[in-house]
Write a protein that holds these residues in place. Structure first.
Motif, PDB file in Angstrom:
ATOM      1  N   GLU A  78       0.590  -1.461   0.099  1.00  0.00           N
ATOM      2  CA  GLU A  78       0.101   0.144  -0.113  1.00  0.00           C
ATOM      3  C   GLU A  78       0.867   1.288   0.074  1.00  0.00           C
ATOM      4  N   MET A  79       2.009   1.596   0.760  1.00  0.00           N
ATOM      5  CA  MET A  79       2.834   2.459   1.250  1.00  0.00           C
ATOM      6  C   MET A  79       3.085   2.779  -0.086  1.00  0.00           C
ATOM      7  N   SER A  80       4.377   2.090  -1.243  1.00  0.00           N
ATOM      8  CA  SER A  80       4.467   2.023  -2.064  1.00  0.00           C
ATOM      9  C   SER A  80       4.068   2.125  -3.407  1.00  0.00           C
ATOM     10  N   LYS A  81       2.371   1.659  -3.394  1.00  0.00           N
ATOM     11  CA  LYS A  81       1.504   2.061  -4.676  1.00  0.00           C
ATOM     12  C   LYS A  81       1.024   4.200  -4.338  1.00  0.00           C
ATOM     13  N   THR A  82       1.248   3.967  -2.835  1.00  0.00           N
ATOM     14  CA  THR A  82       0.452   5.788  -3.271  1.00  0.00           C
ATOM     15  C   THR A  82       1.210   6.511  -3.045  1.00  0.00           C
ATOM     16  N   ASP A  83       2.502   6.337  -2.483  1.00  0.00           N
ATOM     17  CA  ASP A  83       4.525   6.660  -2.660  1.00  0.00           C
ATOM     18  C   ASP A  83       4.456   6.982  -3.387  1.00  0.00           C
ATOM     19  N   GLY A  84       4.464   6.234  -4.304  1.00  0.00           N
ATOM     20  CA  GLY A  84       5.039   5.595  -6.198  1.00  0.00           C
ATOM     21  C   GLY A  84       6.603   5.106  -5.971  1.00  0.00           C
ATOM     22  N   VAL A  85       6.752   4.396  -5.130  1.00  0.00           N
ATOM     23  CA  VAL A  85       8.159   4.111  -4.741  1.00  0.00           C
ATOM     24  C   VAL A  85       7.922   2.626  -4.273  1.00  0.00           C
ATOM     25  N   LYS A  86       9.288   1.780  -5.189  1.00  0.00           N
ATOM     26  CA  LYS A  86       8.886   0.027  -4.963  1.00  0.00           C
ATOM     27  C   LYS A  86      10.231   0.047  -3.175  1.00  0.00           C
ATOM     28  N   TRP A  87       9.543   0.281  -2.498  1.00  0.00           N
ATOM     29  CA  TRP A  87       9.947   0.069  -0.687  1.00  0.00           C
ATOM     30  C   TRP A  87      10.647  -1.045  -0.347  1.00  0.00           C
ATOM     31  N   VAL A  88      10.810  -1.217  -0.395  1.00  0.00           N
ATOM     32  CA  VAL A  88      11.728  -2.702   0.923  1.00  0.00           C
ATOM     33  C   VAL A  88      12.746  -2.113   2.030  1.00  0.00           C
ATOM     34  N   TYR A  89      11.660  -3.060   3.046  1.00  0.00           N
ATOM     35  CA  TYR A  89      12.049  -2.795   4.152  1.00  0.00           C
ATOM     36  C   TYR A  89      13.664  -3.929   4.513  1.00  0.00           C
ATOM     37  N   ASN A  90      14.060  -2.658   5.368  1.00  0.00           N
ATOM     38  CA  ASN A  90      15.596  -2.585   5.815  1.00  0.00           C
ATOM     39  C   ASN A  90      15.813  -2.503   6.981  1.00  0.00           C
TER      40      ASN A  90
END
Length: 722
Positions: free
Chosen positions: A153-165
């Protein structure tokens, strides 16, 4: 007379130096000036032309340039089209994805206070969710999961391919966390403060822009932080060189400087060292991997610990600082041997006094693989002939007393979770044929109980494991494991995959992999894991035997295993493939350029290959202690002998190499693989090249990407080796 351009420049240079004389005429002053000017031009032309000739692929170091990505996209399509058409590809992909997405896998715990936290990915949560359950429910085997945030959901909202580090919690209540999030899986990440009660990122909370480095809570309103603070705050390796104290409500740029290293250091970091109720702010300065300073901040005073600069402090427990020695240390006229685990009275050490206690001194076949602590106990993971043994140590009457944990033998033990507030801990056990089992244990009572096991995706009863020894070029015995079917014929026809790493004191231990089992073993393959020098299997000396000018030992060890497999007729060059990643990518890159006669397939993943420029690319400068400095002529003299990029030759029967890397790898630059592939293509060699656009150094960010990578690797190997 015909010359190449640099050769022609050399001819002219000799002419103007008078080595080649056309006549004996006397020159005027003007002619001499003209002659000198031409002389300088020729020198510069020669230098620049030679450099350009040596590396005409520098443009591929521009990660996101249109030209570079055009090369990547072209090669990706060629490789994907070829490998996806191999008959086994689709089956391997589907089975791998099923395994990665399995909801019956082990839910690994991260215990903070009264809750167990877990990051989870499956087919419905492609990028993953961070969640928690009351610890009591988890231990009952019936966790009640509460989703804290959803990266899809965060990636879709932000337009960023987030990865948990990862994350870092506020001790001792853990109601707030600093969450590390990267774009596409890179090492650099943003850090955002998260409230687990409201399940929201705090709008006016701590926020650190994208950078390498880390943060730790000192208290609710204070962080100790290393980051990119702006101009001249990073080292040449790309890591922070400043540690600051940051107060809530102030700007990051106004944080108080605690310590600053030099620009040529690897980097600095800061954290809070806790021992029950005692807390110490600690700064670590990495000048190099063998020159490390530990500074304790006490009442605005910086106290540098008087310990060996190559020593790794492991933990602080019951006022005992735990050290693992990388070299012999003479203290109070007593020598503590390399590889030993010792402790020092910490408060006395801060006063400059050394009170040392020996915990364990491994023998020639053993090494310390890891050290952890619970609230009151020390856990020591010992490797003996590359098999794990776990011990619990108690500090009683100024002495360390150890007891062995009754864990299964002949496999791999890894501590996966523990808590500073109790003596409970979790560990896993596995070997090549035994699915990973998570155990819950208690260090106080020295009891263990199996908690959850992986589903066995392949029939391990069909296979066997043997451990053999090969003899390296200098006579050193090199252990290696062979996993094969029980009815394997020694006729040289078995498709065999040889894997190794050989660097940074990282041990290669037996492991269980459902995807290796289904993708390789079940398709008739033999798997070999080699314990070559450069690793940590037999302590610091095993690692140091492969450093810098001794690097060829690592490669010779690898060849000895390959040759032994061929001698035993387990396989033959036609059916032998090799695989390695990162430093292991360098290993297989050297292997196929030095000994192309031994292999028919090479999987070269996230590799170092251009060893003349590795120290100028991303984190490369931080590895000079391992490989040497190519800018120093004496060190380049031995590096250039094996640098794969510089040892490619025309008209050699190289195997068709499969290069795999990631655009978002900000540790090992993708240009290593790009340049090597491009150079080989231009020399007329067929190669396979695939660069995942995201994924970081691990190569993949999602389960689908991991399944695809798995399918490409093993389809390629089956095509080449069967």
């Amino acid at each position: 007379m015909m010359y190449t351009f640099p050769a022609f420049s050399l001819f002219l240079l000799k002419y103007f130096l008078g080595v080649i004389k056309k006549n004996e005429k006397q020159y005027t002053k003007s002619e001499i000036m003209t002659k000198n000017t031409l002389f300088i031009i020729i020198i510069l032309t020669t230098l620049f032309t030679t450099q350009a000739q040596e590396d005409s692929y520098l443009w591929l170091e521009d990660v996101d340039s249109e030209k570079s990505l055009a090369f990547v996209n072209k090669q990706n399509k060629i490789t994907e089209d070829k490998l996806s058409s191999i008959p086994e590809y689709q089956g391997i992909y589907e089975k791998s994805l099923e395994i990665f997405n399995s909801t019956d896998g082990i839910v690994y715990p991260s215990t903070y206070g009264e809750f167990v936290y877990n990051f989870w990915k499956d087919e419905n949560h492609v990028r993953g969710i961070w969640r928690r359950s009351p610890k009591s429910k988890y231990l009952e085997g019936n966790p009640t999961w509460e989703t804290l945030f959803d990266l899809d959901e965060m990636s879709k909202t932000d337009g960023v391919k987030w990865v948990y580090n990862g994350s870092n919690g506020l001790y001792p209540d853990y109601n707030r966390f600093i969450i590390y999030l990267s774009k596409g899986g890179s090492d650099a990440s943003i850090k955002r403060e998260f409230d687990v009660k409201t399940k929201t990122f705090i709008d006016d909370g701590f926020y650190v822009p994208e950078s390498k480095g880390g943060v730790s809570y000192v208290d609710k309103n204070t962080l100790i932080i290393s980051s990119d603070f702006g101009e001249n705050t990073l080292t040449t390796s790309g890591y922070p060189r400043q540690v600051k104290l940051w107060k809530r409500g102030t700007l990051l740029k106004d944080a108080t400087l605690l310590y600053e290293g030099e620009v040529d250091d690897i980097g600095v970091s800061g954290y809070v060292l806790r021992d029950n109720e005692m807390e110490y702010k600690c700064v670590v300065r990495y000048v190099s991997r063998t020159d490390i300073s530990y500074i304790i901040l006490v009442e605005n005073q910086q106290i540098k610990l008087d310990i060996p600069s190559d020593t790794y402090p492991e933990n602080l427990i019951n006022n005992q600082l735990i050290l693992r020695l990388q070299s012999d240390w003479n203290v109070n006229n007593k020598i503590y041997k390399q590889g030993s685990l010792i402790s020092l009275n910490f408060t006395e050490l801060l006063k400059g006094k050394k009170q040392v206690q020996l915990i364990i001194q491994p023998d020639e076949l053993s090494s310390i693989e890891g050290v952890s602590k619970t609230k009151n106990k020390l856990l020591v993971n010992l490797l003996h002939n590359v098999n794990s043994e776990l011990f619990i140590y108690s500090y009683v009457n100024n002495k360390w007393i150890g007891k062995k944990v009754n864990a299964p033998d002949f496999g791999r033990i890894s501590i996966t979770d523990l808590s500073l507030s109790s003596d409970e801990y979790f560990f896993t056990y596995s070997n090549f044929l035994t699915p990973t089992t998570l155990y819950i244990a208690n260090a106080k009572t020295n009891t263990i109980s199996p908690f959850k096991s992986l589903t066995p995706y392949f029939d391990s009863d069909k296979y066997k494991v043997n451990q053999f020894m090969s003899t390296s070029k200098d006579g050193t015995q090199i252990p290696y494991f062979v996993v094969s079917s029980k009815d394997m014929k020694t006729d040289g026809s078995n498709p065999t995959l040889l894997y190794a790493y050989g660097g940074f004191e990282i041990s290669q231990r037996p492991f269980y992999s459902a995807t290796f089992g289904t993708s390789w073993l079940d398709n008739g393959g033999v798997f070999v894991l080699a314990n070559i020098r450069g690793g940590g299997e037999f302590g610091p000396k095993w690692h140091q035997a492969g450093l810098k000018e001794k690097r060829q030992n690592v490669f010779d060890d690898f060849y000895s295993v390959a040759e032994d497999l061929i001698t035993k007729k387990i396989t033959s060059p036609k059916h032998l493939g090799i695989m390695g990643g990162s430093n292991g990518g360098l290993l297989v890159g050297v292997a196929f350029t030095q000994r192309p006669d031994l292999y028919n397939a090479v999987v070269c993943q996230a590799p170092l290959l251009d060893m003349q420029r590795y120290n100028k690319l991303l984190a490369g400068a931080s590895w000079i202690d391992e490989y040497g400095n190519p800018d120093i002529p004496e060190e380049w003299a031995y590096i250039k002998k094996y640098s794969p990029y510089h040892n490619l030759k025309k008209n050699v029967a190289y195997p068709e190499v499969f290069f795999y890397t990631s655009t978002r790898d900000d540790r090992v630059h993708p240009a290593h693989a790009r340049k090597m592939a491009a150079k080989m293509i231009d020399m007329g060699y067929p190669v396979y090249y695939y660069e995942n656009i995201e994924g970081g150094h691990g190569g993949s960010s999602t389960n689908k990407q991991s399944a695809k990578a798995n399918a490409m690797r093993f389809s390629y190997l089956l095509m080449k080796l069967k």
